[in-house]
Write a protein that holds these residues in place. Sequence first.
Motif: not given
Length: 331
Positions: A98-100, A102, A119, A121, A146, A148-151, A271
Amino acid sequence: MARNSRDLDEDDVRLRANPRGTRPRSKQRPAHEDASEGLVTTVDRGRYTVLVDGVEVNAMRARELGRRGIAVGDRVQVVGDRTGAVDALARIVRIAERETVLRRTADDADPLERVIVANADQLVIVCALADPEPSYGLIDRCLVAALTEGIEPVLCLTKADLAPADDVIAHYSALDVPAVVTQRGGSIEALRSLLPGHESVFVGHSGVGKSTLINQLVPSAERATGSVSAVGKGRHTSSSAIALPLPDGDGWVVDTPGVRSFGLAHVTADDLLWAFPDLEDGATQCPPGCEHQSAEAGCRLDDWVAEGHATPDRLAAFRRLLASHTTGDAR
């Protein structure tokens, strides 16, 4: 002559030809070289809908995956019957990295993480300006999840025909979060323009208009909508998450059930600090274990701001999000 059992030793034990449990287990897994790639679009009680080459395939998880969870948005490989027939059933044999992710917890003390979507974004935080009233706590927590996860977060304020949006937009101006405003019967082009090329997940309380927006964006979705209950949190109109392709094929939207709480037990102060690069270096001057709440408590971020490395508004926004995470109110 009969022998006493005390005279027996290991050489006298009778062995069965094929004793159960003595066959060594192989750690090798099937290659599944004929597997097809697909995208999980729905999850329903151990059954998955996977889009494979434009065909919706019913699938179950293969035993070799063990207890590894599968979420909407996962990119997987499937084998078996991929015709999409009503009685057909394929097997998911691999899950791509997985890239991200949530995720949320029921509350801040709950160690059990619930994956909302994989995944994505872009997170579209849907908040009504009235009926129900704006929930800054939920918005803050969605922003934390969002960031903290890079979303990338987007704030979507609905029902502008009932109340103005200025105060809510000003509340988040320091975070540079894009904000779009909609009203019943009005245009949603501002929101639509932010979606191409993204996998966007819509999150918010029940009754704020998520499913109404989804139906406008994807007319074939036919997501259930409903009125707001007297308690002010709305009533659930979507019972499960579903990923839907935009009509032009350039992007996906994920509708999710309305949430009543958004716990962040899995998120730490560090985070969140990662999402504020203009403050992160300043935090290295803080004492060990600093909770970054105030200068009186020993935090050095105020000095960092005074030196011009970041603005007071950014520090205030960071501390507000941090406080929303640590208060224990996940609503």
